[in-house]
Design a protein around this motif. Sequence first.
Motif, PDB file in Angstrom:
ATOM      1  N   SER A  72      24.264  51.931  53.354  1.00 41.16           N
ATOM      2  CA  SER A  72      23.986  53.304  53.763  1.00 41.16           C
ATOM      3  C   SER A  72      24.592  53.607  55.127  1.00 41.16           C
ATOM      4  O   SER A  72      25.203  54.651  55.335  1.00 41.16           O
ATOM      5  CB  SER A  72      22.473  53.532  53.793  1.00 41.16           C
TER       6      SER A  72
ATOM      7  N   ALA B 155      24.006  47.542  43.066  1.00 36.64           N
ATOM      8  CA  ALA B 155      22.615  47.283  42.687  1.00 36.64           C
ATOM      9  C   ALA B 155      22.537  46.312  41.519  1.00 36.64           C
ATOM     10  O   ALA B 155      21.675  45.424  41.484  1.00 36.64           O
ATOM     11  CB  ALA B 155      21.926  48.604  42.332  1.00 36.64           C
TER      12      ALA B 155
ATOM     13  N   THR C 137      17.556  42.448  50.107  1.00 34.99           N
ATOM     14  CA  THR C 137      17.782  43.714  49.405  1.00 34.99           C
ATOM     15  C   THR C 137      17.699  44.892  50.374  1.00 34.99           C
ATOM     16  O   THR C 137      18.536  45.800  50.353  1.00 34.99           O
ATOM     17  CB  THR C 137      16.755  43.884  48.281  1.00 34.99           C
TER      18      THR C 137
ATOM     19  N   TYR D  72      26.384  53.334  43.998  1.00 37.25           N
ATOM     20  CA  TYR D  72      25.682  52.119  44.412  1.00 37.25           C
ATOM     21  C   TYR D  72      25.225  51.309  43.201  1.00 37.25           C
ATOM     22  O   TYR D  72      24.654  50.231  43.353  1.00 37.25           O
ATOM     23  CB  TYR D  72      24.463  52.531  45.266  1.00 37.25           C
TER      24      TYR D  72
ATOM     25  N   ASP E 275      20.820  47.408  51.357  1.00 38.82           N
ATOM     26  CA  ASP E 275      20.727  48.865  51.216  1.00 38.82           C
ATOM     27  C   ASP E 275      21.015  49.563  52.542  1.00 38.82           C
ATOM     28  O   ASP E 275      21.758  50.553  52.603  1.00 38.82           O
ATOM     29  CB  ASP E 275      19.337  49.267  50.722  1.00 38.82           C
TER      30      ASP E 275
ATOM     31  N   THR F 278      19.053  58.209  48.870  1.00 38.37           N
ATOM     32  CA  THR F 278      19.435  57.411  47.707  1.00 38.37           C
ATOM     33  C   THR F 278      18.773  58.018  46.482  1.00 38.37           C
ATOM     34  O   THR F 278      17.573  58.283  46.484  1.00 38.37           O
ATOM     35  CB  THR F 278      18.979  55.946  47.878  1.00 38.37           C
TER      36      THR F 278
END
Length: 612
Positions: free
Chosen positions: A50, A300, A42, A296, A46, A262
């Motif tokens: 990014s 997610a 995870t 996102y 991310d 975020t």
Amino acid sequence: MKKENQKQKKPFPFAVRVFLMITLLLILPVYCMFVYINNSFTSYLDQEISTKTVQNIAKSEEEIYGKLENLINVSNLFISDTEFEKVMSGDRSYYEKCKYFDSSVNRMMSSNVFNLDELRISFFDSKKNLYTNWGVNYHDYSFMLNEDWVKESINAKGYLTWNMFENSQIQEEKNKNIRYISLTRSFSPKSNSQITTGSLIISMKDQVIMDLLEKYRYGANDNIFIYSRGFDQVFSAKPISTADPDMKRVLQKLTGKNGSITDTVHSNKYIISYYTLSKPWNYKNNELTVVAMTDYQSVAEKTQEYMMQTMLFFILFMAVMVIVVFFISRAIVKPIRDISRRLSGYQVGDTLVYGYRYNDEIGQLYGAFSKMDQNIRDLFEKLKDEYAVKERYRFDSLRAQINPHFLFNTLNSIRWMAIIKKQDNIVGSIDALTGMLEYSMNKGSEFVSLGQELKNIDSYISIQNMRYGEHYRTEIDIPEELYRCEVIKFSLQPIVENCIIHGFRDFSGQAVIEIHGNQEEDVLHLYVEDNGKPISEDAIREFQENKGTKHRDEKKVTGIGMANVDEIIRITYGEEYGLDVQVRGDRTVVCYTLPYRLHGGIEDCNEKDHDC
């Protein structure tokens, strides 16, 4: 006694302890590994998204600057065109000046260097006459000369002034929410006169920038816009309200010149990347920030779905593992419980009968108790048997010790027979072979002195020269004080043997093997090189790539190959030591890197009052 036994706590069952132990040692690490992998995945996802978003939005920065610099370059062409200034400030008629202005613009367009279709070019001469590449339609636009930003350019005498995201002043475009990015420059005479010969205004619709930014909007829910912090105003292709609580919170977090955060906007998770345009390009003296909001939420959600599926799979796996562990622990404990029950009622003289058919540890345990039963019933005979077995083992051990001495004694007898018959070459070969056998069979230590290893190499070369007629010669250039340094037994001899087997194959000249070395602080360097055929680059690359893997080299006299020597050195001393293979000129050089130690002690060779 019975009452005391009843008062004692009931022991924790062995089967339960085995079950819990296997569960903790097997399932708990698997669970920890699962949690770690999930969290790492995870976090990695991310970070990657990014990073990619920031990289993509950074590309738009270059394109925006390119568009703005296009305006500057077009203005430079007009300013640097002395003929244009001469004609436009001269006494020609308005019609002639219009034609000349149009020809100048068309000439720029025909060069294909600039995309003038995106630009609106306006020029006011000293009489406030207007010349454009767009339709004026008889409207008076001289009021533009009274704008503050145009006056600033006139006062600056040739320096350009920017006006960002102002509403259109063209009559046909009013009330249509059309904004322009403009620059203006004045044409100043060479003298110190305060009167300008003309003012140039070049404008570009903000839609050009918005269309450029739209290329970096990848999803329907993505947003990309330009934000003025001082005026709390957003310029974008899609309507965005700064009064929205979520947007207001996000925009307040955009601190610094650039960055990435975020956050959640309207229940959707976004990666928000931003950067600030350079100082000349601002909105009413306030910085402009390009903001990209990448949706996102879908990623997610998919990640969460994957995590849930993985968690369900893990729970199912855990349930299966618990069942498997239960049956494994039961299978392990059952024979132990059975033998415990049988032995608990055992008395001297009883015969232990068991039906366990496997010859594993449990079977051996049954057998051991059966033997114990036999030993107890016939102790005297058993002691006699044990004594006889011990005597036989001792005799076999003595005989095994006699065999090497018998071999050395036999070689010594042959040696004296050769001396008597004056066969010196046989004597030398037997001495060399005896030295190698003695060196090889000495199991006292895996470490020897460098002098002992070099002596063994001399014996080996002597035997090879007996076979090939003085074909090989060794040249040793090592300081005498290094001869007492510690090396691993058989660490040099395999490399010398490798020279003979590979380097001197089909070699007709004098084969020379050079061994030299030196000391640098606490490191001992040794080098073995030969004048035979150089090792190939493929072989060197294969040796370097195979470091740290299991090797099956071609068997030598010692059963040790070059890769194995490197591995033994690294395992013994550490990864910073070992072998390196190079080709210097037409010679193959094997380089040793070893710790500088004194053989027979723990002192380093460079310790005071000790010589190697």
